[in-house]
Motif scaffolding. Structure first.
Motif, PDB file in Angstrom:
ATOM      1  N   VAL A  37       0.834  -1.205   0.000  1.00 26.89           N
ATOM      2  CA  VAL A  37       0.000   0.000   0.000  1.00 26.89           C
ATOM      3  C   VAL A  37       0.868   1.253   0.000  1.00 26.89           C
ATOM      4  N   LEU A  38       1.917   1.247   0.834  1.00 27.70           N
ATOM      5  CA  LEU A  38       2.778   2.424   0.946  1.00 27.70           C
ATOM      6  C   LEU A  38       3.851   2.484  -0.140  1.00 27.70           C
ATOM      7  N   ARG A  39       3.951   1.406  -0.909  1.00 32.12           N
ATOM      8  CA  ARG A  39       4.934   1.312  -1.991  1.00 32.12           C
ATOM      9  C   ARG A  39       6.360   1.465  -1.467  1.00 32.12           C
ATOM     10  N   VAL A  40       6.629   0.745  -0.373  1.00 31.00           N
ATOM     11  CA  VAL A  40       7.965   0.663   0.201  1.00 31.00           C
ATOM     12  C   VAL A  40       8.282  -0.810   0.420  1.00 31.00           C
ATOM     13  N   THR A  41       9.508  -1.095   0.799  1.00 34.45           N
ATOM     14  CA  THR A  41       9.867  -2.483   1.072  1.00 34.45           C
ATOM     15  C   THR A  41       9.502  -2.845   2.512  1.00 34.45           C
ATOM     16  N   GLU A  42       9.421  -4.137   2.768  1.00 34.74           N
ATOM     17  CA  GLU A  42       9.177  -4.595   4.138  1.00 34.74           C
ATOM     18  C   GLU A  42      10.356  -4.216   5.027  1.00 34.74           C
ATOM     19  N   HIS A  47      12.749  -0.929   9.450  1.00 33.38           N
ATOM     20  CA  HIS A  47      13.617   0.178   9.853  1.00 33.38           C
ATOM     21  C   HIS A  47      12.802   1.254  10.570  1.00 33.38           C
ATOM     22  N   TRP A  48      11.637   1.593  10.035  1.00 33.89           N
ATOM     23  CA  TRP A  48      10.764   2.597  10.654  1.00 33.89           C
ATOM     24  C   TRP A  48      10.329   2.143  12.048  1.00 33.89           C
ATOM     25  N   ARG A  49      10.017   0.848  12.203  1.00 35.27           N
ATOM     26  CA  ARG A  49       9.593   0.336  13.509  1.00 35.27           C
ATOM     27  C   ARG A  49      10.708   0.517  14.536  1.00 35.27           C
ATOM     28  N   ARG A  50      11.933   0.204  14.139  1.00 33.66           N
ATOM     29  CA  ARG A  50      13.069   0.340  15.057  1.00 33.66           C
ATOM     30  C   ARG A  50      13.309   1.795  15.456  1.00 33.66           C
ATOM     31  N   ARG A  51      13.084   2.717  14.517  1.00 34.28           N
ATOM     32  CA  ARG A  51      13.288   4.147  14.785  1.00 34.28           C
ATOM     33  C   ARG A  51      12.104   4.791  15.481  1.00 34.28           C
ATOM     34  N   GLY A  52      10.975   4.087  15.516  1.00 33.32           N
ATOM     35  CA  GLY A  52       9.770   4.658  16.119  1.00 33.32           C
ATOM     36  C   GLY A  52       8.975   5.498  15.132  1.00 33.32           C
ATOM     37  N   ASP A  53       9.281   5.365  13.842  1.00 28.08           N
ATOM     38  CA  ASP A  53       8.549   6.070  12.784  1.00 28.08           C
ATOM     39  C   ASP A  53       7.530   5.119  12.161  1.00 28.08           C
ATOM     40  N   GLY A  54       6.847   5.613  11.162  1.00 26.71           N
ATOM     41  CA  GLY A  54       5.902   4.773  10.435  1.00 26.71           C
ATOM     42  C   GLY A  54       4.606   4.585  11.185  1.00 26.71           C
ATOM     43  N   PRO A  55       3.710   3.797  10.603  1.00 29.87           N
ATOM     44  CA  PRO A  55       2.412   3.559  11.247  1.00 29.87           C
ATOM     45  C   PRO A  55       2.566   2.730  12.516  1.00 29.87           C
ATOM     46  N   ALA A  56       1.646   2.943  13.453  1.00 27.45           N
ATOM     47  CA  ALA A  56       1.633   2.141  14.685  1.00 27.45           C
ATOM     48  C   ALA A  56       1.461   0.671  14.311  1.00 27.45           C
TER      49      ALA A  56
END
Length: 82
Positions: A37-42, A47-56
């Motif tokens: 949906v976001l047109r990014v890689t898993e 990486h976003w989860r580790r940094r605290g970014d991205g969707p919950a």
């Protein structure tokens, strides 16, 4: 030859537990679905989860990540540039 008329049963007035849960529980998306949906890689999502970014997200188990559909939509709405 005889033709039998099928017996029609009345629909149960009570909803099944599964039907009730489906109406109450949010739809959970897998990381692969969110990445599409976001047109990014898993890997980007990881990486976003580790940094605290991205969707919950929800961690159901060590390697089992899910995202609420509403949280992904909310994330997208926050990211809209003005």
């Amino acid at each position: 030859m005889s033709t039998r008329t099928p017996i029609r049963r009345k629909a149960s007035a009570q909803a099944t537990p599964t039907a009730v849960l489906c109406n109450v529980m949010p739809r959970l998306l897998m990381a692969s679905e969110v990445a599409t949906v976001l047109r990014v890689t898993e890997k980007a999502l990881e990486h976003w989860r580790r940094r605290g970014d991205g969707p919950a997200f929800i961690r159901l188990a060590r390697n089992c990540i899910r995202y609420k559909e509403g949280d992904v939509i909310e994330y997208l709405e926050r990211r809209v540039a003005e």
